[in-house]
Design an enzyme around this catalytic site. Structure first.
Site, mmCIF file in Angstrom:
data_model
loop_
_atom_site.group_PDB
_atom_site.id
_atom_site.type_symbol
_atom_site.label_atom_id
_atom_site.label_comp_id
_atom_site.label_asym_id
_atom_site.label_seq_id
_atom_site.Cartn_x
_atom_site.Cartn_y
_atom_site.Cartn_z
ATOM 1 C CG HIS A 61 57.705 83.481 -35.388
ATOM 2 N ND1 HIS A 61 57.939 84.378 -36.442
ATOM 3 C CD2 HIS A 61 58.681 82.472 -35.459
ATOM 4 C CE1 HIS A 61 58.710 83.849 -37.036
ATOM 5 N NE2 HIS A 61 59.346 82.916 -36.741
ATOM 6 C CG HIS B 113 62.263 78.308 -36.328
ATOM 7 N ND1 HIS B 113 62.026 78.947 -34.996
ATOM 8 C CD2 HIS B 113 61.847 79.018 -37.166
ATOM 9 C CE1 HIS B 113 61.374 80.123 -35.358
ATOM 10 N NE2 HIS B 113 61.374 80.123 -36.690
ATOM 11 C CD GLU B 114 62.724 78.803 -41.081
ATOM 12 O OE1 GLU B 114 61.453 79.027 -41.558
ATOM 13 O OE2 GLU B 114 63.117 79.672 -40.487
ATOM 14 C CG HIS C 168 57.545 78.657 -39.428
ATOM 15 N ND1 HIS C 168 56.728 79.235 -38.622
ATOM 16 C CD2 HIS C 168 58.949 79.492 -39.389
ATOM 17 C CE1 HIS C 168 57.439 80.422 -38.053
ATOM 18 N NE2 HIS C 168 58.642 80.267 -38.506
ATOM 19 C CE1 TYR D 261 60.798 86.405 -35.081
ATOM 20 C CE2 TYR D 261 60.424 88.457 -34.234
ATOM 21 C CZ TYR D 261 60.114 87.447 -35.342
ATOM 22 O OH TYR D 261 59.859 87.796 -36.429
HETATM 23 ZN ZN LIG Z 1 60.408 81.607 -37.723
#
Ligand SMILES: [Zn+2]
Length: 488
Positions: free
Chosen positions: A253, A243-244, A247, A299
């Protein structure tokens, strides 16, 4: 702390981790550069000796930092106010910026739980959200007001990276390997930042966070590379690492997409005070892939919630409630999007890929297939080790069963024009919904998610067409299920 709590806490929503994140390091109003420099025992300035000059420089640096922080906070407040107006709710008065920081109880530079925006990106975001507000009051107005350039900036490959001495290299390397296996993106390990170039600098910061895209100023102005923080105590999960890194590669997101209102409802009244800026909509590029409820960038349903067991994000399709917020790993569409962003020029050829497959940039002779499809053209079902994969529904009930930790797929077909009825008989599940579930894909479009069940539910489900797919995913070897199916 149970494993589930660790996973829930440690992943993206650092600000939600009820004080367990060590905030001591960040309440000195420093940005990440100074923090990591400090952590490595380096001084803020290169002047030596306790002379007057170093004090003067330190003072100047500190007031510059303070000014920068104030600019950030006022921009965040503007975003909060704009978003409140978009939602049509009123905000409690904010007396000063400091109070605003303590109310959010997080590193002031972090937004959406784990993103560090540059000032330039924040400015574009404000412009973007202003456009959305304008569009709210002028639905017939000029559309370009809500269009701003994409926030993401691309890296050139291979992407240099290096480690801070304190990080957990094993998990980070596994995350890097996963991105390399699934895409043409390549990383190259260095001992330090290459001179004059940007690099990803994996640090053990206070939380899990990253910038969005490659930030050129990190390469030009700083002695260290662009930090991706993976706190060893809270971020040491493969899903968090990928996930990071996503980014850093440029992903936002999923629920921040400007088209998200077609897919989710934001329950603004359950969002914590001062946290509306975590629910902005942003311009984005998705290369036509579409909204992905199963994205590792989505999320969970109760992110930043006042009442934790009530949602802040409600999927418009109620069947997707247990799909959003997964932190297990990359979805088929997470990977496809990144391949389109970085790898579209790798293969010059085309292939007649079936079942939503596409030409694999890591091997241009074969298609990249959504599971359980395989073969050169994604036209074959791979064996899943759970017995017969293709089954036929008849008017008398039959039962499928599976157990263990490997994913199991069952493709069930009824005669054309008929539908299939499913009834759950047994489900020995674990508490961890995202790792242990039964999913019923309701029609032939198998890359779409179907209703996902995390515990035994006495319910009967009807397929939409004459084909359906059951997916069973266990977490422990003791997890098992059985389900009855027949022609409806
Ligand atoms: Zn994030």
């Amino acid at each position: 702390m149970s494993t589930e709590e660790e996973i829930d806490e440690g992943v993206f929503h650092r600000s939600e981790s009820d004080g367990r994140v060590e905030l001591g390091e960040i309440d000195e109003l420093e940005d990440t550069t100074q923090r990591s420099a400090k952590k490595n025992g380096k001084k803020k300035t290169s002047l030596s000796g306790p002379d007057i000059r170093s004090i003067a420089v330190d003072d100047a640096t500190e007031s510059a930092e303070k000014a920068k922080l104030n600019r950030f906070l006022s921009k965040k407040r503007i975003l909060n106010e704009l978003q409140a107006e978009i939602f049509g709710i009123s905000l409690p008065p904010v007396s000063n910026e400091t109070e605003y920081v303590s109310s959010t109880d997080e590193n002031p530079y972090i937004m959406e739980g784990d993103i560090v925006y540059t000032e330039e990106q924040l400015d574009r975001l404000i412009e973007d959200v202003r456009g959305q507000l304008f569009a709210k009051y002028h639905p017939e107005g000029p559309k370009q007001l809500s269009l701003t350039p994409n926030l993401a900036m691309r890296w050139t490959l291979p992407i240099p990276y290096y480690f801070d001495s304190e990080v957990n290299r094993t998990t980070i390397l596994a995350g890097i390997r996963l991105w390399e296996q699934e895409t043409c993106i390549r990383f190259t390990r260095k001992d330090r930042k290459p001179p004059g170039k940007n690099a990803i600098y994996f640090i053990n910061g206070t939380g899990c966070y990253s910038s969005v895209g490659m930030i050129p100023s990190w390469g030009e102005n700083y002695s260290e590379g662009q930090p991706v923080s993976l706190w060893t105590r809270g971020c040491n999960y493969l899903g968090t690492v990928v996930h990071e890194i996503a980014h850093a590669l440029g992903a936002i997101h999923e629920q921040s997409r400007s088209d998200r209102d077609s897919y989710v409802i934001i329950m603004e009244n359950n969002i914590k005070n001062g946290q509306l800026h975590n629910f902005l909509k942003e311009s984005f590029l998705d290369y036509g892939v579409g909204y992905d409820y199963g994205s590792v960038m989505h999320y969970s349903k109760n992110a930043f919630a006042i009442v934790p067991n009530k949602p802040t994000i409600l999927p418009k399709d109620p069947m997707m409630e247990n799909v959003i917020g997964q932190k297990v790993g990359l979805s088929f569409l997470d990977v496809k999007k990144m391949n389109l962003a970085y790898c579209s020029s790798v293969c010059r050829n085309t292939l007649p890929c079936q079942n939503y497959g596409y030409v694999n940039p890591n091997n241009c002779n074969v298609c990249k297939c959504p599971p359980p499809y395989g073969g050169k053209l994604c036209d074959r079902l791979q064996l899943s080790g759970c017995g017969d994969l293709t089954l036929t529904a008849t008017s008398s009930s039959k039962t499928i069963t599976a157990s263990g930790t490997e994913p199991c797929y069952f493709l069930i077909t009824a005669p054309r024009g008929k539908k299939i009825q499913f009834k759950m008989l047994k489900f020995l599940s674990s508490e961890m919904c995202e790792f242990c579930y039964i999913e019923i894909k309701m029609n032939r479009d198998f890359i779409k998610y179907g209703p996902r069940f995390c515990r035994f539910t006495q319910t009967t489900i009807l397929s939409e067409t004459n084909e359906a797919m059951i997916v069973f995913q266990g977490y422990y070897s003791t997890n098992s299920f059985s389900m009855e199916y027949r022609i409806a």
